[in-house]
Design a protein around this motif. Structure first.
Motif, PDB file in Angstrom:
ATOM      1  N   THR A   1       1.853 -11.486  -4.648  1.00  0.00           N
ATOM      2  CA  THR A   1       1.054 -10.268  -4.509  1.00  0.00           C
ATOM      3  C   THR A   1       0.844  -9.924  -3.039  1.00  0.00           C
ATOM      4  OG1 THR A   1      -0.088 -10.807  -6.570  1.00  0.00           O
ATOM      5  CG2 THR A   1      -1.112  -9.152  -5.142  1.00  0.00           C
ATOM      6  N   GLU A   2       0.524 -10.917  -2.242  1.00  0.00           N
ATOM      7  CA  GLU A   2       0.283 -10.692  -0.813  1.00  0.00           C
ATOM      8  C   GLU A   2       1.535 -10.192  -0.102  1.00  0.00           C
ATOM      9  OE1 GLU A   2      -0.469 -13.494   3.119  1.00  0.00           O
ATOM     10  OE2 GLU A   2      -1.309 -14.123   1.203  1.00  0.00           O
ATOM     11  N   GLU A   3       2.670 -10.838  -0.376  1.00  0.00           N
ATOM     12  CA  GLU A   3       3.895 -10.522   0.364  1.00  0.00           C
ATOM     13  C   GLU A   3       4.515  -9.193  -0.051  1.00  0.00           C
ATOM     14  OE1 GLU A   3       5.012 -11.789   2.907  1.00  0.00           O
ATOM     15  OE2 GLU A   3       4.169 -13.796   3.045  1.00  0.00           O
ATOM     16  N   ASN A   4       4.187  -8.706  -1.228  1.00  0.00           N
ATOM     17  CA  ASN A   4       4.831  -7.482  -1.715  1.00  0.00           C
ATOM     18  C   ASN A   4       3.905  -6.280  -1.736  1.00  0.00           C
ATOM     19  OD1 ASN A   4       7.687  -8.302  -2.612  1.00  0.00           O
ATOM     20  ND2 ASN A   4       6.409  -9.892  -3.514  1.00  0.00           N
ATOM     21  N   THR A   5       2.803  -6.385  -1.037  1.00  0.00           N
ATOM     22  CA  THR A   5       1.898  -5.241  -0.895  1.00  0.00           C
ATOM     23  C   THR A   5       1.751  -4.882   0.584  1.00  0.00           C
ATOM     24  OG1 THR A   5       0.035  -6.814  -1.022  1.00  0.00           O
ATOM     25  CG2 THR A   5       0.617  -5.623  -3.026  1.00  0.00           C
ATOM     26  N   PHE A   6       0.951  -5.640   1.300  1.00  0.00           N
ATOM     27  CA  PHE A   6       0.669  -5.320   2.699  1.00  0.00           C
ATOM     28  C   PHE A   6       1.917  -5.430   3.583  1.00  0.00           C
ATOM     29  CE2 PHE A   6      -3.353  -6.859   0.889  1.00  0.00           C
ATOM     30  CZ  PHE A   6      -4.154  -5.754   1.136  1.00  0.00           C
ATOM     31  N   THR A   7       2.777  -6.398   3.293  1.00  0.00           N
ATOM     32  CA  THR A   7       3.997  -6.544   4.094  1.00  0.00           C
ATOM     33  C   THR A   7       4.910  -5.336   3.926  1.00  0.00           C
ATOM     34  OG1 THR A   7       3.850  -8.944   3.779  1.00  0.00           O
ATOM     35  CG2 THR A   7       5.931  -8.061   4.608  1.00  0.00           C
ATOM     36  N   ILE A   8       5.028  -4.829   2.712  1.00  0.00           N
ATOM     37  CA  ILE A   8       5.852  -3.647   2.464  1.00  0.00           C
ATOM     38  C   ILE A   8       5.254  -2.425   3.169  1.00  0.00           C
ATOM     39  CG2 ILE A   8       6.817  -2.128   0.707  1.00  0.00           C
ATOM     40  CD1 ILE A   8       7.973  -4.911   0.630  1.00  0.00           C
ATOM     41  N   MET A   9       3.943  -2.272   3.057  1.00  0.00           N
ATOM     42  CA  MET A   9       3.286  -1.146   3.710  1.00  0.00           C
ATOM     43  C   MET A   9       3.454  -1.219   5.226  1.00  0.00           C
ATOM     44  SD  MET A   9       1.581   1.671   3.310  1.00  0.00           S
ATOM     45  CE  MET A   9       0.832   1.683   1.681  1.00  0.00           C
ATOM     46  N   ALA A  10       3.439  -2.432   5.772  1.00  0.00           N
ATOM     47  CA  ALA A  10       3.640  -2.589   7.213  1.00  0.00           C
ATOM     48  C   ALA A  10       5.039  -2.131   7.618  1.00  0.00           C
ATOM     49  CB  ALA A  10       3.421  -4.048   7.617  1.00  0.00           C
TER      50      ALA A  10
ATOM     51  N   SER B   1       5.105  -0.753  -4.395  1.00  0.00           N
ATOM     52  CA  SER B   1       4.586  -0.632  -3.028  1.00  0.00           C
ATOM     53  C   SER B   1       5.496   0.221  -2.150  1.00  0.00           C
ATOM     54  CB  SER B   1       4.417  -2.014  -2.396  1.00  0.00           C
ATOM     55  OG  SER B   1       3.483  -2.796  -3.106  1.00  0.00           O
ATOM     56  N   SER B   2       6.797   0.156  -2.399  1.00  0.00           N
ATOM     57  CA  SER B   2       7.737   0.906  -1.567  1.00  0.00           C
ATOM     58  C   SER B   2       7.667   2.407  -1.810  1.00  0.00           C
ATOM     59  CB  SER B   2       9.169   0.409  -1.813  1.00  0.00           C
ATOM     60  OG  SER B   2       9.539   0.578  -3.171  1.00  0.00           O
ATOM     61  N   THR B   3       6.905   2.826  -2.813  1.00  0.00           N
ATOM     62  CA  THR B   3       6.737   4.268  -3.049  1.00  0.00           C
ATOM     63  C   THR B   3       5.467   4.810  -2.386  1.00  0.00           C
ATOM     64  OG1 THR B   3       5.467   3.962  -5.098  1.00  0.00           O
ATOM     65  CG2 THR B   3       7.865   4.027  -5.293  1.00  0.00           C
ATOM     66  N   LEU B   4       4.589   3.938  -1.908  1.00  0.00           N
ATOM     67  CA  LEU B   4       3.300   4.372  -1.371  1.00  0.00           C
ATOM     68  C   LEU B   4       3.451   4.838   0.075  1.00  0.00           C
ATOM     69  CD1 LEU B   4       0.998   1.524  -2.753  1.00  0.00           C
ATOM     70  CD2 LEU B   4       1.497   3.764  -3.772  1.00  0.00           C
ATOM     71  N   THR B   5       2.850   5.952   0.390  1.00  0.00           N
ATOM     72  CA  THR B   5       2.885   6.476   1.758  1.00  0.00           C
ATOM     73  C   THR B   5       1.556   6.310   2.477  1.00  0.00           C
ATOM     74  OG1 THR B   5       2.324   8.693   0.935  1.00  0.00           O
ATOM     75  CG2 THR B   5       4.674   8.158   1.180  1.00  0.00           C
ATOM     76  N   GLU B   6       0.483   6.067   1.741  1.00  0.00           N
ATOM     77  CA  GLU B   6      -0.836   5.870   2.328  1.00  0.00           C
ATOM     78  C   GLU B   6      -1.542   4.730   1.614  1.00  0.00           C
ATOM     79  OE1 GLU B   6      -2.076   7.345   4.923  1.00  0.00           O
ATOM     80  OE2 GLU B   6      -0.599   8.958   5.200  1.00  0.00           O
ATOM     81  N   ASP B   7      -2.364   3.990   2.378  1.00  0.00           N
ATOM     82  CA  ASP B   7      -3.182   2.941   1.781  1.00  0.00           C
ATOM     83  C   ASP B   7      -4.553   3.521   1.465  1.00  0.00           C
ATOM     84  OD1 ASP B   7      -4.455   0.665   0.958  1.00  0.00           O
ATOM     85  OD2 ASP B   7      -4.711  -0.160   2.971  1.00  0.00           O
ATOM     86  N   LYS B   8      -4.779   3.821   0.201  1.00  0.00           N
ATOM     87  CA  LYS B   8      -6.054   4.393  -0.231  1.00  0.00           C
ATOM     88  C   LYS B   8      -6.784   3.460  -1.185  1.00  0.00           C
ATOM     89  CE  LYS B   8      -4.411   9.169   0.258  1.00  0.00           C
ATOM     90  NZ  LYS B   8      -4.206  10.470  -0.433  1.00  0.00           N
ATOM     91  N   GLY B   9      -6.609   2.172  -0.959  1.00  0.00           N
ATOM     92  CA  GLY B   9      -7.268   1.188  -1.809  1.00  0.00           C
ATOM     93  C   GLY B   9      -6.470   0.787  -3.027  1.00  0.00           C
ATOM     94  N   GLN B  10      -5.180   1.188  -3.078  1.00  0.00           N
ATOM     95  CA  GLN B  10      -4.380   0.864  -4.256  1.00  0.00           C
ATOM     96  C   GLN B  10      -4.206  -0.645  -4.423  1.00  0.00           C
ATOM     97  OE1 GLN B  10      -3.483   2.963  -1.760  1.00  0.00           O
ATOM     98  NE2 GLN B  10      -2.120   4.593  -2.470  1.00  0.00           N
ATOM     99  N   PHE B  11      -4.072  -1.353  -3.295  1.00  0.00           N
ATOM    100  CA  PHE B  11      -3.850  -2.795  -3.380  1.00  0.00           C
ATOM    101  C   PHE B  11      -5.100  -3.513  -3.887  1.00  0.00           C
ATOM    102  CE2 PHE B  11      -0.700  -2.117   0.307  1.00  0.00           C
ATOM    103  CZ  PHE B  11       0.277  -1.709  -0.593  1.00  0.00           C
ATOM    104  N   ALA B  12      -6.263  -3.033  -3.500  1.00  0.00           N
ATOM    105  CA  ALA B  12      -7.503  -3.616  -4.024  1.00  0.00           C
ATOM    106  C   ALA B  12      -7.607  -3.400  -5.531  1.00  0.00           C
ATOM    107  CB  ALA B  12      -8.706  -3.007  -3.309  1.00  0.00           C
ATOM    108  N   LEU B  13      -7.225  -2.203  -5.984  1.00  0.00           N
ATOM    109  CA  LEU B  13      -7.242  -1.923  -7.420  1.00  0.00           C
ATOM    110  C   LEU B  13      -6.234  -2.797  -8.158  1.00  0.00           C
ATOM    111  CD1 LEU B  13      -7.472   1.987  -7.361  1.00  0.00           C
ATOM    112  CD2 LEU B  13      -9.308   0.359  -7.846  1.00  0.00           C
TER     113      LEU B  13
END
Length: 292
Positions: free
Chosen positions: A109-118, A196-208
């Motif tokens: 979960t960690e590696e495929n959310t924030f890392t992708i957004m970065a 995650s690769s479809t997200l363009t903004e971090d609006k709390g989706q990863f927390a959800l």
């Protein structure tokens, strides 16, 4: 004498230069990158991972010990006494496969959310690679190779800790927990990567995602208690969870839980199908985001 010595030095230097490999041309370098683009992308991931290697080791060492002491030993004593060993095995042995797989799932979960957004948004490292012959598919492949390596390290460290503490009753057969953990983490991580690769903004989706997908998965996948003890209408939450399929396989190899060959195929096939589907979508989304 001095002239002879100078001449010998020059000749030796010239011979060394002639023995050096001829530098690759631009086209040859481009061809090499095109062939090994995924490996180069993985090396980039590994270099970036050095920045949080302490977190990786903490998840791989400290977290297992804490969970093992709290859930396996502390709660295990209470459960064994209250249930009269109705599980057929000590609660510690029952819960160990779930603890290992849950740790691998959290890493996925960690590696495929924030890392992708970065890569796409915060650091834009993926866009920097566009000026090279590396393709979007190779960038995605390098990421998958890197995080898979982390899954292997995390599961291996956890397995060693469990084996040293005597928490795995069948250590040799229990080695299969490592590939099961890697497969389970990939079955969760690859679909998350595709999303995650479809997200363009971090609006709390990863927390959800963590609150309403990952946490219920940890609670309702037969991890800390048999899935059959849940009301029938809640059991499908476990059936659709890759974690439940992994835990069932894990208990079969560690405590000898009964599992028919058909169910083995079902468990493995389900997780493999999630891996393939997530990988296909991730490649497509990477190409769309980076090339259009």
């Amino acid at each position: 004498m001095t002239e002879q010595f100078s001449s010998a030095v020059v000749d030796d230097a010239a011979e060394r230069v002639r023995s050096l490999p001829i530098p690759m041309t631009h086209d040859e370098m481009a061809a090499a990158v095109a062939r090994r683009g995924s490996i180069f992308a993985m090396e980039t991931w590994l270099i970036q991972a050095k920045a949080y290697v302490g977190s990786i080791l903490g998840v791989g060492i400290l977290s297992p010990l804490l969970y093992l002491m709290a859930m396996g030993v502390g709660l295990g004593v209470v459960v064994d006494r209250a249930s009269g060993n109705s599980l057929g095995v000590p609660y510690l042995h029952f819960v160990v496969p779930a603890l290992l797989l849950s740790t691998a799932l959290q890493a996925a979960t960690e590696e495929n959310t924030f890392t992708i957004m970065a890569g796409f948004k915060w650091r834009e490292t993926y866009f920097g690679a566009q000026v090279t012959p590396v393709t979007p598919e190779q960038l995605a492949g390098g990421h998958v190779m890197g995080v898979t390596l982390r899954y292997v390290v995390t599961c291996s460290i956890y397995w060693v800790i469990l084996a040293v503490l005597g928490a795995i009753p069948q250590p040799i057969q229990g080695l299969l927990l490592i590939p099961i953990g890697v497969l389970c983490a990939s079955a969760v991580g690859l679909p998350i990567m595709a999303w995650s690769s479809t997200l363009t903004e971090d609006k709390g989706q990863f927390a959800l995602l963590n609150r309403f997908v990952i946490m219920p998965m940890l609670l309702f996948a037969g991890t800390y208690f048999p899935l059959e003890t849940l009301p029938l209408f809640l059991q499908p939450l476990g059936w659709v969870s890759p974690l439940w399929h992994g835990v069932e396989l894990g208990r079969a190899v560690t405590i000898g839980a009964a599992l028919s060959p058909v169910m083995v195929v079902v468990h493995i096939g389900y997780m493999v199908a999630l891996c393939i589907g997530g990988w296909v979508l991730a490649r497509r989304h990477y190409r769309r985001r980076l090339i259009g």
